[in-house]
Design a protein around this motif. Structure first.
Motif, PDB file in Angstrom:
ATOM      1  N   ALA A 228     -12.969  43.228 -69.516  1.00  0.00           N
ATOM      2  CA  ALA A 228     -13.258  41.915 -68.706  1.00  0.00           C
ATOM      3  C   ALA A 228     -11.947  41.152 -68.498  1.00  0.00           C
ATOM      4  CB  ALA A 228     -14.274  41.031 -69.265  1.00  0.00           C
ATOM      5  N   ALA A 229     -11.187  41.129 -69.745  1.00  0.00           N
ATOM      6  CA  ALA A 229      -9.809  40.247 -69.722  1.00  0.00           C
ATOM      7  C   ALA A 229      -8.870  41.126 -69.070  1.00  0.00           C
ATOM      8  CB  ALA A 229      -9.530  39.998 -71.286  1.00  0.00           C
ATOM      9  N   GLY A 230      -8.841  42.406 -69.316  1.00  0.00           N
ATOM     10  CA  GLY A 230      -7.925  43.324 -68.350  1.00  0.00           C
ATOM     11  C   GLY A 230      -8.123  43.023 -67.089  1.00  0.00           C
ATOM     12  N   SER A 231      -9.377  43.470 -66.593  1.00  0.00           N
ATOM     13  CA  SER A 231      -9.514  43.231 -64.869  1.00  0.00           C
ATOM     14  C   SER A 231      -9.142  42.092 -64.223  1.00  0.00           C
ATOM     15  CB  SER A 231     -11.093  43.815 -64.984  1.00  0.00           C
ATOM     16  OG  SER A 231     -11.109  43.646 -63.472  1.00  0.00           O
ATOM     17  N   ASN A 232      -9.581  41.123 -65.301  1.00  0.00           N
ATOM     18  CA  ASN A 232      -9.405  39.775 -64.666  1.00  0.00           C
ATOM     19  C   ASN A 232      -7.937  39.237 -64.926  1.00  0.00           C
ATOM     20  OD1 ASN A 232     -12.270  39.388 -64.463  1.00  0.00           O
ATOM     21  ND2 ASN A 232     -12.614  38.034 -66.119  1.00  0.00           N
ATOM     22  N   GLY A 233      -7.110  39.798 -65.882  1.00  0.00           N
ATOM     23  CA  GLY A 233      -5.760  39.515 -65.883  1.00  0.00           C
ATOM     24  C   GLY A 233      -5.088  40.241 -64.544  1.00  0.00           C
TER      25      GLY A 233
ATOM     26  N   LEU B 174      -2.180  39.366 -59.398  1.00  0.00           N
ATOM     27  CA  LEU B 174      -2.205  39.725 -57.705  1.00  0.00           C
ATOM     28  C   LEU B 174      -2.739  38.602 -56.987  1.00  0.00           C
ATOM     29  CD1 LEU B 174      -3.752  43.165 -57.686  1.00  0.00           C
ATOM     30  CD2 LEU B 174      -1.405  42.451 -57.310  1.00  0.00           C
ATOM     31  N   GLY B 175      -2.962  37.353 -57.665  1.00  0.00           N
ATOM     32  CA  GLY B 175      -3.287  36.182 -56.916  1.00  0.00           C
ATOM     33  C   GLY B 175      -4.616  36.254 -56.328  1.00  0.00           C
ATOM     34  N   ARG B 176      -5.611  36.929 -56.725  1.00  0.00           N
ATOM     35  CA  ARG B 176      -6.929  37.202 -56.088  1.00  0.00           C
ATOM     36  C   ARG B 176      -8.060  36.561 -57.342  1.00  0.00           C
ATOM     37  NH1 ARG B 176      -5.454  42.655 -54.583  1.00  0.00           N
ATOM     38  NH2 ARG B 176      -6.596  43.317 -56.422  1.00  0.00           N
ATOM     39  N   PRO B 177      -9.288  36.553 -56.845  1.00  0.00           N
ATOM     40  CA  PRO B 177     -10.195  35.926 -58.147  1.00  0.00           C
ATOM     41  C   PRO B 177     -10.717  37.432 -58.630  1.00  0.00           C
ATOM     42  CG  PRO B 177     -10.771  36.154 -55.661  1.00  0.00           C
ATOM     43  CD  PRO B 177      -9.678  36.159 -55.517  1.00  0.00           C
ATOM     44  N   PRO B 178     -11.234  37.039 -59.935  1.00  0.00           N
ATOM     45  CA  PRO B 178     -11.536  38.210 -60.570  1.00  0.00           C
ATOM     46  C   PRO B 178     -12.608  39.280 -59.981  1.00  0.00           C
ATOM     47  CG  PRO B 178     -11.674  36.394 -61.783  1.00  0.00           C
ATOM     48  CD  PRO B 178     -11.584  35.962 -60.283  1.00  0.00           C
ATOM     49  N   ALA B 179     -12.394  40.437 -60.176  1.00  0.00           N
ATOM     50  CA  ALA B 179     -13.081  41.543 -59.682  1.00  0.00           C
ATOM     51  C   ALA B 179     -14.705  41.452 -59.799  1.00  0.00           C
ATOM     52  CB  ALA B 179     -12.602  42.992 -59.975  1.00  0.00           C
ATOM     53  N   THR B 180     -15.468  41.453 -58.986  1.00  0.00           N
ATOM     54  CA  THR B 180     -16.890  41.208 -59.149  1.00  0.00           C
ATOM     55  C   THR B 180     -17.739  42.319 -58.812  1.00  0.00           C
ATOM     56  OG1 THR B 180     -17.087  40.585 -56.741  1.00  0.00           O
ATOM     57  CG2 THR B 180     -16.523  38.900 -58.236  1.00  0.00           C
ATOM     58  N   ASN B 181     -17.042  43.666 -58.655  1.00  0.00           N
ATOM     59  CA  ASN B 181     -17.814  44.811 -58.429  1.00  0.00           C
ATOM     60  C   ASN B 181     -16.899  45.822 -58.657  1.00  0.00           C
ATOM     61  OD1 ASN B 181     -16.392  45.450 -55.984  1.00  0.00           O
ATOM     62  ND2 ASN B 181     -17.930  43.997 -54.972  1.00  0.00           N
TER      63      ASN B 181
ATOM     64  N   ARG C 159     -15.694  48.409 -56.936  1.00  0.00           N
ATOM     65  CA  ARG C 159     -14.743  48.747 -55.766  1.00  0.00           C
ATOM     66  C   ARG C 159     -13.590  47.821 -56.231  1.00  0.00           C
ATOM     67  NH1 ARG C 159     -15.610  48.348 -49.606  1.00  0.00           N
ATOM     68  NH2 ARG C 159     -15.769  46.129 -50.199  1.00  0.00           N
ATOM     69  N   ASP C 160     -13.894  46.462 -56.322  1.00  0.00           N
ATOM     70  CA  ASP C 160     -12.679  45.476 -56.619  1.00  0.00           C
ATOM     71  C   ASP C 160     -11.900  46.163 -57.918  1.00  0.00           C
ATOM     72  OD1 ASP C 160     -13.079  44.311 -54.359  1.00  0.00           O
ATOM     73  OD2 ASP C 160     -14.405  42.563 -55.469  1.00  0.00           O
ATOM     74  N   ALA C 161     -12.664  46.443 -58.991  1.00  0.00           N
ATOM     75  CA  ALA C 161     -12.025  46.688 -60.181  1.00  0.00           C
ATOM     76  C   ALA C 161     -11.069  47.973 -59.951  1.00  0.00           C
ATOM     77  CB  ALA C 161     -12.895  47.116 -61.086  1.00  0.00           C
ATOM     78  N   ALA C 162     -11.605  49.020 -59.105  1.00  0.00           N
ATOM     79  CA  ALA C 162     -10.648  50.112 -58.891  1.00  0.00           C
ATOM     80  C   ALA C 162      -9.536  49.800 -58.308  1.00  0.00           C
ATOM     81  CB  ALA C 162     -11.564  51.263 -58.127  1.00  0.00           C
ATOM     82  N   VAL C 163      -9.626  48.905 -57.259  1.00  0.00           N
ATOM     83  CA  VAL C 163      -8.234  48.387 -56.271  1.00  0.00           C
ATOM     84  C   VAL C 163      -7.500  47.796 -57.574  1.00  0.00           C
ATOM     85  CG1 VAL C 163      -7.625  46.906 -54.677  1.00  0.00           C
ATOM     86  CG2 VAL C 163      -9.790  48.188 -54.306  1.00  0.00           C
ATOM     87  N   ASP C 164      -7.823  46.997 -58.449  1.00  0.00           N
ATOM     88  CA  ASP C 164      -6.931  46.190 -59.154  1.00  0.00           C
ATOM     89  C   ASP C 164      -6.316  47.382 -60.262  1.00  0.00           C
ATOM     90  OD1 ASP C 164      -7.737  43.662 -58.394  1.00  0.00           O
ATOM     91  OD2 ASP C 164      -9.146  43.668 -59.838  1.00  0.00           O
ATOM     92  N   ASP C 165      -6.940  48.466 -60.460  1.00  0.00           N
ATOM     93  CA  ASP C 165      -6.479  49.491 -61.146  1.00  0.00           C
ATOM     94  C   ASP C 165      -5.273  50.183 -60.529  1.00  0.00           C
ATOM     95  OD1 ASP C 165      -8.201  49.025 -63.388  1.00  0.00           O
ATOM     96  OD2 ASP C 165      -9.449  50.401 -63.132  1.00  0.00           O
ATOM     97  N   TRP C 166      -5.542  50.467 -59.181  1.00  0.00           N
ATOM     98  CA  TRP C 166      -4.586  51.299 -58.420  1.00  0.00           C
ATOM     99  C   TRP C 166      -3.480  50.135 -58.328  1.00  0.00           C
ATOM    100  CZ3 TRP C 166      -4.050  55.908 -57.468  1.00  0.00           C
ATOM    101  CH2 TRP C 166      -4.986  56.917 -57.504  1.00  0.00           C
TER     102      TRP C 166
ATOM    103  N   SER D 161      -2.296  48.189 -60.188  1.00  0.00           N
ATOM    104  CA  SER D 161      -1.587  48.329 -61.557  1.00  0.00           C
ATOM    105  C   SER D 161      -0.718  49.457 -61.674  1.00  0.00           C
ATOM    106  CB  SER D 161      -2.555  48.238 -62.917  1.00  0.00           C
ATOM    107  OG  SER D 161      -3.396  46.912 -62.812  1.00  0.00           O
ATOM    108  N   LEU D 162      -1.117  50.521 -61.156  1.00  0.00           N
ATOM    109  CA  LEU D 162      -0.514  51.710 -61.577  1.00  0.00           C
ATOM    110  C   LEU D 162       0.899  51.902 -60.331  1.00  0.00           C
ATOM    111  CD1 LEU D 162      -3.395  54.426 -61.103  1.00  0.00           C
ATOM    112  CD2 LEU D 162      -1.747  54.000 -63.294  1.00  0.00           C
ATOM    113  N   THR D 163       0.453  51.115 -59.300  1.00  0.00           N
ATOM    114  CA  THR D 163       1.753  50.968 -58.507  1.00  0.00           C
ATOM    115  C   THR D 163       2.878  50.171 -58.865  1.00  0.00           C
ATOM    116  OG1 THR D 163       0.239  50.780 -56.589  1.00  0.00           O
ATOM    117  CG2 THR D 163       2.470  49.976 -56.066  1.00  0.00           C
ATOM    118  N   ARG D 164       2.416  49.204 -59.793  1.00  0.00           N
ATOM    119  CA  ARG D 164       3.497  48.495 -60.550  1.00  0.00           C
ATOM    120  C   ARG D 164       4.019  49.135 -61.515  1.00  0.00           C
ATOM    121  NH1 ARG D 164      -0.377  44.634 -60.034  1.00  0.00           N
ATOM    122  NH2 ARG D 164      -0.749  44.662 -62.087  1.00  0.00           N
TER     123      ARG D 164
END
Length: 263
Positions: free
Chosen positions: A226-231, A236-243, A245-252, A254-257
């Motif tokens: 949870a801390a990794g996803s919310n971090g 990215l300046g977005r609220p923590p992932a709630t589902n 799909r949002d977590a998958a977007v956050d992972d992508w 992270s890979l981009t950076r």
């Protein structure tokens, strides 16, 4: 006669009508461009002490707007090939406007050839002003192109009205001109492929595929995950992932950076 053959015959007639109208728009626009490039008559210099001469008046001088109107008509024909019913009505009205403009340009040259060729006289003699030019020149001859252009303008008006009147009889544009639609294995369709991610209700934890995948046998998300996803979301300046799909977007993201999201 069954409904299927009748429907097929109606579709064939609609396709023929569409093809004929588009070809008519193209032909009329092409002939208008041809008329613009031809000689529309001549003016004879007869007044004053200026040496007598005969000046040719091309269509590009007598009606300079014809080239732009013709090119607009050609572009309109291409738009008609892929437009939907509502846009066809707009394009039909635009074709009527183009035809009226062509007709107006031709009538102006027919009714006052001296004013239409004034620019040619000014270039040759240096005399400017329509009234001064009227006293200097006389109409030498007139070609048939102004009258032909007037007929072309009238025909364009008629074709535009035909488009408006028969818009419902035209077949729809091919699928390749439509927006891309994605279809899932269960039959769901959407224009956004992200809609097929396994969304979950906000606040409901994901069920692991195997016990222990998330750190214990209960399927609960560990604090570290949870801390990794919310971090990532915070960076990215977005609220923590709630589902999911949002977590998958956050992972992508992270890979981009260049950051490994699994750490």
């Amino acid at each position: 006669m069954s409904s299927a053959p009748r429907s097929r015959a109606t579709g064939d007639s609609g396709r023929r009508l569409k093809l004929l109208v588009i070809l008519a728009v193209l032909a009329l626009s092409g002939l208008t461009f041809l008329a613009w490039s031809q000689s529309w008559g001549s003016l004879s210099i007869a007044g004053g002490t200026t040496t007598a001469a005969t000046l040719d008046v091309p269509g590009s001088v007598a009606a300079p707007a014809l080239s732009a109107l013709a090119l607009a008509g050609i572009a309109l024909a291409g738009a008609l090939a892929i437009a939907g019913p509502i846009i066809r009505i707009v394009l039909g009205a635009l074709e009527v406007l183009l035809g009226a403009s062509v007709l107006w340009s031709a009538i102006g040259a027919l009714t006052d050839p001296v004013a239409a060729g004034a620019a040619v006289v000014t270039t040759a003699t240096g005399v400017a002003g329509t009234e001064s030019i009227r006293g200097l020149v006389a109409v030498g001859s007139e070609s048939a192109w102004p009258a032909v252009t007037a007929v072309l303008g009238g025909a364009m008006v008629v074709v535009g009205l035909v488009v408006i009147a028969t818009v419902r009889r035209w077949p729809d544009a091919g699928r390749k001109y439509q927006a891309v639609t994605f279809e899932a294995a269960d039959g769901r369709q959407s224009g956004d492929p992200a809609d097929f991610f396994d969304d979950e209700v906000a606040g409901e934890p994901a069920t692991p595929s195997e016990p222990g995948d998330l750190g214990d046998d209960t399927g609960a998300t560990t604090p570290a995950d949870a801390a990794g996803s919310n971090g990532t979301a915070a960076q990215l300046g977005r609220p923590p992932a709630t589902n999911t799909r949002d977590a998958a977007v956050d992972d992508w993201d992270s890979l981009t950076r260049g950051t490994d999201p699994t750490r």
